[in-house]
Design an enzyme around this catalytic site. Sequence first.
Site, PDB file in Angstrom:
ATOM      1  N   GLY A   1       5.792  20.272  32.143  1.00 53.85           N
ATOM      2  CA  GLY A   1       4.853  20.620  30.835  1.00 53.85           C
ATOM      3  C   GLY A   1       6.036  20.270  29.627  1.00 53.85           C
TER       4      GLY A   1
ATOM      5  N   THR B   1      12.106  24.743  29.636  1.00 55.27           N
ATOM      6  CA  THR B   1      10.858  25.282  29.991  1.00 55.27           C
ATOM      7  C   THR B   1      10.395  26.493  29.114  1.00 55.27           C
ATOM      8  OG1 THR B   1       9.581  26.750  31.821  1.00 55.27           O
ATOM      9  CG2 THR B   1      11.702  26.552  32.087  1.00 55.27           C
TER      10      THR B   1
ATOM     11  N   ASP C   1       8.936  28.748  30.226  1.00 51.41           N
ATOM     12  CA  ASP C   1       8.787  30.053  31.009  1.00 51.41           C
ATOM     13  C   ASP C   1      10.147  30.706  31.327  1.00 51.41           C
ATOM     14  OD1 ASP C   1       6.319  29.020  31.497  1.00 51.41           O
ATOM     15  OD2 ASP C   1       6.707  28.121  33.391  1.00 51.41           O
TER      16      ASP C   1
ATOM     17  N   MET D   1       0.991  32.294  29.322  1.00 49.56           N
ATOM     18  CA  MET D   1       1.699  31.402  30.467  1.00 49.56           C
ATOM     19  C   MET D   1       3.072  32.084  30.780  1.00 49.56           C
ATOM     20  SD  MET D   1       1.247  27.386  29.074  1.00 49.56           S
ATOM     21  CE  MET D   1      -0.366  26.530  29.411  1.00 49.56           C
ATOM     22  N   GLY D   2       3.540  31.329  31.983  1.00 48.43           N
ATOM     23  CA  GLY D   2       4.770  31.504  32.420  1.00 48.43           C
ATOM     24  C   GLY D   2       4.708  31.363  34.062  1.00 48.43           C
TER      25      GLY D   2
ATOM     26  N   ARG E   1     -12.821  41.697  25.878  1.00 47.65           N
ATOM     27  CA  ARG E   1     -13.069  40.262  25.441  1.00 47.65           C
ATOM     28  C   ARG E   1     -11.612  39.601  26.238  1.00 47.65           C
ATOM     29  NH1 ARG E   1     -17.359  41.271  24.169  1.00 47.65           N
ATOM     30  NH2 ARG E   1     -18.316  40.981  22.218  1.00 47.65           N
TER      31      ARG E   1
HETATM   32  O1  F6P Z   1       5.905  25.365  33.029  1.00 50.65           O
HETATM   33  C1  F6P Z   1       5.456  25.337  31.782  1.00 50.65           C
HETATM   34  C2  F6P Z   1       3.728  25.650  31.958  1.00 50.65           C
HETATM   35  O2  F6P Z   1       3.409  25.780  30.552  1.00 50.65           O
HETATM   36  C3  F6P Z   1       3.501  26.845  32.619  1.00 50.65           C
HETATM   37  O3  F6P Z   1       3.931  28.083  31.881  1.00 50.65           O
HETATM   38  C4  F6P Z   1       1.981  26.792  32.960  1.00 50.65           C
HETATM   39  O4  F6P Z   1       1.709  27.071  34.337  1.00 50.65           O
HETATM   40  C5  F6P Z   1       2.117  25.355  33.267  1.00 50.65           C
HETATM   41  O5  F6P Z   1       3.007  24.801  32.513  1.00 50.65           O
HETATM   42  C6  F6P Z   1       0.611  24.716  32.901  1.00 50.65           C
HETATM   43  O6  F6P Z   1       0.808  23.120  33.293  1.00 50.65           O
HETATM   44  P1  F6P Z   1      -0.280  21.925  32.857  1.00 50.65           P
HETATM   45  O7  F6P Z   1       0.485  21.832  31.396  1.00 50.65           O
HETATM   46  O8  F6P Z   1       0.081  21.106  33.700  1.00 50.65           O
HETATM   47  O9  F6P Z   1      -1.384  22.613  32.536  1.00 50.65           O
END
Ligand code: F6P
Length: 393
Positions: free
Chosen positions: A17, A146, A148, A190-191, A311
């Site tokens: 990513g 990353t 993450d 995310m993470g 929500r």
């Molecule tokens: O590893 C980075 C990340 O943004 C994660 O936090 C997330 O689960 C994943 O990539 C999302 O992946 P994609 O961009 O393939 O949807």
Amino acid sequence: MLVLIMVQTVGVLTGGGDCPGLNSVIYGLLLKLSEGGVKVIGIEKGWQGFLENKTRELKVTDLDDLHTIGGTILYTSRTNPYKEAKKVKDSAERQKKIKATAEYMTSKFEELGIDALCCIGGDDTLGVAEAMYEYAGAKVVGVPKTIDNDLSSTDYTFGFWSAVQLASNSIDNITTTARSHQRIFVVQIMGRDAGWLTLISGISAGADIILIPEHKFDLEKEVIQVIKDRARVGRKYHIIACSEGAIPTEESLKRDFKTIKKEALDQLPKDNFGNPLLAKLNMADIIVEEISARNDLAEHLKQFDSEFEVRDVVLGHTMRAGTPNSFDRILGLRLGVQAAKLILDGVFGKMVCLNGEKIESVSLSEGAKKKTIPLDSDFIELGRLITKVKYQH
Ligand code: F6P
């Protein structure tokens, strides 16, 4: 013994990513290598471009202040060259296939016209590089990337603090509308299986409940009951920071959840590296459904003169978007320069990393390991303190 090797051309790729600061690393690498008269070849779309010979020369003079720009000028992909090899059931056969793939990948250096390769990526991308080094002695170095922050051996990955800032700002913003409408908001962050982004941005923005993958949550005790307690002390809106990888305990899943079953969690589709596609699950949405169906909570909130509307907001890819903050620009540049120095010194099989204030390096095999939040971390304690105080009057 250090063997000095003359490197004339270096390839660089970005995989996995995207993330703020990728261009900063590329720029740092370029600055240092160009100073040493070394040519830099950009390989497009990560391992996909490596396999398909998608390259172009990068010239530092064409890329003025590249470190300030978000994303990656090299494009990226989640291509896993070992995908087929890893499917082989027999372990000896599997190892053989992985070795053969690693040797093939390493032999491609000549075709690509590179003497060494800098791989910028997360555990998946770096794992590919590590096998090339281990099995075929490839001249590779890695840079941990990353949002993450889930890589061991580096205090922080670049991109993480930019993503924290984005998530924190989003929660700040959502708080104003939650307050106006007296709503419950579940904000999905995310993470993957690491809760760093959720916990730290949740603390930063003062989220009321924080759900992370490292601690399986009990919907009844840690969400419903907390909202009831908060209402009792006069709180009229509630912000839940929910990691995309947060999952309930088995007991809570059986007792409190009407909309999903364990099988749904176990059978999530996976990406090329076997990571579950959590966006397909959408835990925030599930929690919204479950909370909304709770008549007891509706009654309770009414009793305390509060609205009952729930929500969800999935921050998703907005968290990786935009320009890197100053911390990530500087960290990216420093890591890029350090990766270049390793290459110039003929030191391979390493990942550069941040250790305190210093940029150092560890073996790729160490560096590609994952890091989730230790349950005794002071961040966990801080999260608990900052959320608990809001309902214990
Ligand atoms: O590893 C980075 C990340 O943004 C994660 O936090 C997330 O689960 C994943 O990539 C999302 O992946 P994609 O961009 O393939 O949807």
